[in-house]
Every structure is written in structure tokens, then in C-alpha cells.
Motif scaffolding. Structure first.
Motif, mmCIF file in Angstrom:
data_model
loop_
_atom_site.group_PDB
_atom_site.id
_atom_site.type_symbol
_atom_site.label_atom_id
_atom_site.label_comp_id
_atom_site.label_asym_id
_atom_site.label_seq_id
_atom_site.Cartn_x
_atom_site.Cartn_y
_atom_site.Cartn_z
ATOM 1 N N LEU A 26 -15.492 28.453 16.641
ATOM 2 C CA LEU A 26 -14.598 29.552 16.291
ATOM 3 C C LEU A 26 -15.084 30.866 16.874
ATOM 4 C CD1 LEU A 26 -14.296 28.675 12.515
ATOM 5 C CD2 LEU A 26 -12.737 28.029 14.339
ATOM 6 N N GLN A 27 -14.134 31.697 17.232
ATOM 7 C CA GLN A 27 -14.474 33.054 17.628
ATOM 8 C C GLN A 27 -14.763 33.852 16.370
ATOM 9 O OE1 GLN A 27 -11.073 34.411 19.730
ATOM 10 N NE2 GLN A 27 -11.506 33.204 21.555
ATOM 11 N N GLU A 28 -15.596 34.837 16.483
ATOM 12 C CA GLU A 28 -15.960 35.631 15.303
ATOM 13 C C GLU A 28 -14.772 36.376 14.719
ATOM 14 O OE1 GLU A 28 -19.483 37.973 15.545
ATOM 15 O OE2 GLU A 28 -20.537 36.459 16.698
ATOM 16 N N THR A 29 -13.705 36.562 15.492
ATOM 17 C CA THR A 29 -12.534 37.269 14.981
ATOM 18 C C THR A 29 -11.649 36.354 14.129
ATOM 19 O OG1 THR A 29 -11.329 36.762 17.003
ATOM 20 C CG2 THR A 29 -12.461 38.894 16.898
ATOM 21 N N ASN A 30 -11.847 35.038 14.222
ATOM 22 C CA ASN A 30 -11.068 34.107 13.391
ATOM 23 C C ASN A 30 -11.566 34.159 11.960
ATOM 24 O OD1 ASN A 30 -9.645 33.302 15.591
ATOM 25 N ND2 ASN A 30 -10.616 31.323 15.797
ATOM 26 N N ASN A 31 -10.658 33.975 11.029
ATOM 27 C CA ASN A 31 -11.021 33.937 9.614
ATOM 28 C C ASN A 31 -10.349 32.722 8.973
ATOM 29 O OD1 ASN A 31 -12.082 34.627 7.163
ATOM 30 N ND2 ASN A 31 -10.595 36.224 6.729
ATOM 31 N N PRO A 32 -10.833 31.510 9.297
ATOM 32 C CA PRO A 32 -10.162 30.312 8.789
ATOM 33 C C PRO A 32 -10.465 30.055 7.318
ATOM 34 C CG PRO A 32 -12.150 29.697 9.910
ATOM 35 C CD PRO A 32 -12.010 31.203 10.074
ATOM 36 N N LEU A 33 -9.611 29.279 6.683
ATOM 37 C CA LEU A 33 -9.870 28.813 5.329
ATOM 38 C C LEU A 33 -10.928 27.726 5.428
ATOM 39 C CD1 LEU A 33 -9.180 28.800 2.319
ATOM 40 C CD2 LEU A 33 -7.453 27.085 2.817
ATOM 41 N N THR A 34 -12.063 27.926 4.811
ATOM 42 C CA THR A 34 -13.153 26.964 4.894
ATOM 43 C C THR A 34 -13.320 26.229 3.569
ATOM 44 O OG1 THR A 34 -14.774 28.652 4.279
ATOM 45 C CG2 THR A 34 -14.422 28.282 6.630
ATOM 46 N N ILE A 35 -13.905 25.035 3.668
ATOM 47 C CA ILE A 35 -14.225 24.235 2.489
ATOM 48 C C ILE A 35 -15.523 24.769 1.912
ATOM 49 C CG2 ILE A 35 -14.798 21.937 1.650
ATOM 50 C CD1 ILE A 35 -13.232 20.852 4.102
ATOM 51 N N GLN A 36 -15.537 24.994 0.611
ATOM 52 C CA GLN A 36 -16.714 25.539 -0.063
ATOM 53 C C GLN A 36 -17.189 24.582 -1.145
ATOM 54 O OE1 GLN A 36 -15.504 29.399 -1.456
ATOM 55 N NE2 GLN A 36 -14.858 30.040 0.564
ATOM 56 N N THR A 37 -18.424 24.754 -1.548
ATOM 57 C CA THR A 37 -18.998 23.945 -2.616
ATOM 58 C C THR A 37 -18.091 23.989 -3.848
ATOM 59 O OG1 THR A 37 -21.196 24.497 -1.823
ATOM 60 C CG2 THR A 37 -21.061 23.583 -4.038
ATOM 61 N N ASP A 39 -15.121 22.667 -4.163
ATOM 62 C CA ASP A 39 -13.712 22.437 -3.877
ATOM 63 C C ASP A 39 -13.416 20.958 -4.092
ATOM 64 O OD1 ASP A 39 -13.249 25.056 -3.125
ATOM 65 O OD2 ASP A 39 -13.307 24.661 -0.974
ATOM 66 N N VAL A 40 -12.180 20.625 -4.389
ATOM 67 C CA VAL A 40 -11.739 19.237 -4.434
ATOM 68 C C VAL A 40 -10.859 19.032 -3.208
ATOM 69 C CG1 VAL A 40 -10.401 17.507 -5.694
ATOM 70 C CG2 VAL A 40 -11.885 19.082 -6.941
ATOM 71 N N LEU A 41 -11.179 17.995 -2.420
ATOM 72 C CA LEU A 41 -10.436 17.708 -1.203
ATOM 73 C C LEU A 41 -9.489 16.549 -1.445
ATOM 74 C CD1 LEU A 41 -13.337 17.981 1.389
ATOM 75 C CD2 LEU A 41 -11.896 19.783 0.431
ATOM 76 N N ILE A 42 -8.263 16.684 -0.953
ATOM 77 C CA ILE A 42 -7.236 15.673 -1.164
ATOM 78 C C ILE A 42 -6.644 15.282 0.187
ATOM 79 C CG2 ILE A 42 -5.040 15.133 -2.286
ATOM 80 C CD1 ILE A 42 -5.690 17.338 -4.326
ATOM 81 N N ASN A 43 -6.560 13.963 0.445
ATOM 82 C CA ASN A 43 -5.897 13.477 1.658
ATOM 83 C C ASN A 43 -4.409 13.733 1.534
ATOM 84 O OD1 ASN A 43 -8.177 12.514 2.894
ATOM 85 N ND2 ASN A 43 -7.828 10.398 2.345
ATOM 86 N N THR A 69 -6.194 18.736 2.124
ATOM 87 C CA THR A 69 -5.808 19.877 1.303
ATOM 88 C C THR A 69 -6.988 20.291 0.440
ATOM 89 O OG1 THR A 69 -3.528 19.102 1.221
ATOM 90 C CG2 THR A 69 -4.210 20.660 -0.498
ATOM 91 N N ILE A 70 -7.210 21.590 0.343
ATOM 92 C CA ILE A 70 -8.282 22.132 -0.494
ATOM 93 C C ILE A 70 -7.693 22.536 -1.840
ATOM 94 C CG2 ILE A 70 -9.972 23.979 -0.786
ATOM 95 C CD1 ILE A 70 -10.047 24.222 2.272
ATOM 96 N N LEU A 71 -8.269 22.007 -2.903
ATOM 97 C CA LEU A 71 -7.895 22.396 -4.257
ATOM 98 C C LEU A 71 -9.090 23.140 -4.836
ATOM 99 C CD1 LEU A 71 -5.879 22.258 -6.585
ATOM 100 C CD2 LEU A 71 -6.854 20.052 -7.194
ATOM 101 N N ARG A 72 -8.897 24.405 -5.176
ATOM 102 C CA ARG A 72 -9.994 25.246 -5.661
ATOM 103 C C ARG A 72 -9.601 25.826 -7.011
ATOM 104 N NH1 ARG A 72 -11.333 29.036 -1.158
ATOM 105 N NH2 ARG A 72 -12.296 27.147 -0.352
ATOM 106 N N THR A 73 -10.412 25.556 -8.033
ATOM 107 C CA THR A 73 -10.133 26.075 -9.363
ATOM 108 C C THR A 73 -11.433 26.326 -10.107
ATOM 109 O OG1 THR A 73 -9.007 25.669 -11.456
ATOM 110 C CG2 THR A 73 -9.889 23.742 -10.327
ATOM 111 N N ASP A 74 -11.406 27.316 -10.969
ATOM 112 C CA ASP A 74 -12.532 27.593 -11.863
ATOM 113 C C ASP A 74 -12.281 27.026 -13.258
ATOM 114 O OD1 ASP A 74 -13.900 29.020 -9.891
ATOM 115 O OD2 ASP A 74 -12.934 30.900 -10.439
#
Length: 94
Positions: A26-37, A39-43, A69-74
Motif C-alpha cells: 500500500l501507498q502511505e496515502t491509502n487508508n484501507p479498512l484493516t483487520i484488527q485484534t 474482530d470477527v471475520l465472516i466469509n 466481512t469484518i464484524l467489530r463490536t465491543d
């Protein structure tokens, strides 16, 4: 900067596999949605694999491909949520 890419074959029932992944540079100017600790990942696609999900418990930041798909919840523990979604009850709700 190169990040691992997680695709649908890496999301198993209850586990995310971080081997045999490709990298995206990635170029440093990109700001993609990343997977984080925690997260729940769904096919999102695949015969027999659609809806399969797993918690992402790694510290390493990664990128999802367009089939994950990233599912993120607290509100819920990610392990509990993935077990629930992979259960018969969870499959009936989706």
C-alpha cells in the motif's frame, strides 16, 4: 508497506489461518479498512463456506479481501460471538 491479506480460505470455523497468504503493498496515502485484534471475520462467498466465521486473535494488522466481512463490536466477546454464529442457532438467524 506490505500487509498480509486474509481471504475466505483463511477463515475457518473458529480459526483464522495466517499461512500461505499473499501481501498487498500500500501507498502511505491509502487508508484501507484493516483487520484488527478481536474482530470477527465472516466469509461472504463460497459454496459450503458462506457464513463461516472466526475471531481474529492475532496482534498483526492485516487486510481483508473482498470475500471477507469484518464484524467489530465491543458488546460481545469475539470468541463467544463466532461460536454462536457458527452454531445451528446462528446459522438459522443468517
Amino acid at each position: 508497506m506490505g500487509l498480509l491479506v486474509v481471504n475466505s480460505k483463511h477463515v475457518r470455523e473458529g480459526e483464522v489461518i495466517l499461512t500461505d497468504n499473499r501481501y498487498a503493498y500500500l501507498q502511505e496515502t491509502n487508508n484501507p479498512l484493516t483487520i484488527q485484534t478481536d474482530d470477527v471475520l465472516i466469509n461472504g462467498t463460497g459454496i459450503g463456506t458462506i457464513g463461516r466465521c472466526a475471531p481474529y486473535l492475532y496482534e498483526q494488522e492485516t487486510l481483508p479481501d473482498n470475500h471477507v466481512t469484518i464484524l467489530r463490536t465491543d458488546l460481545l466477546d469475539p470468541v463467544y460471538l463466532s461460536i454462536y454464529l457458527n452454531s445451528l442457532i446462528g446459522w438459522k438467524l443468517t
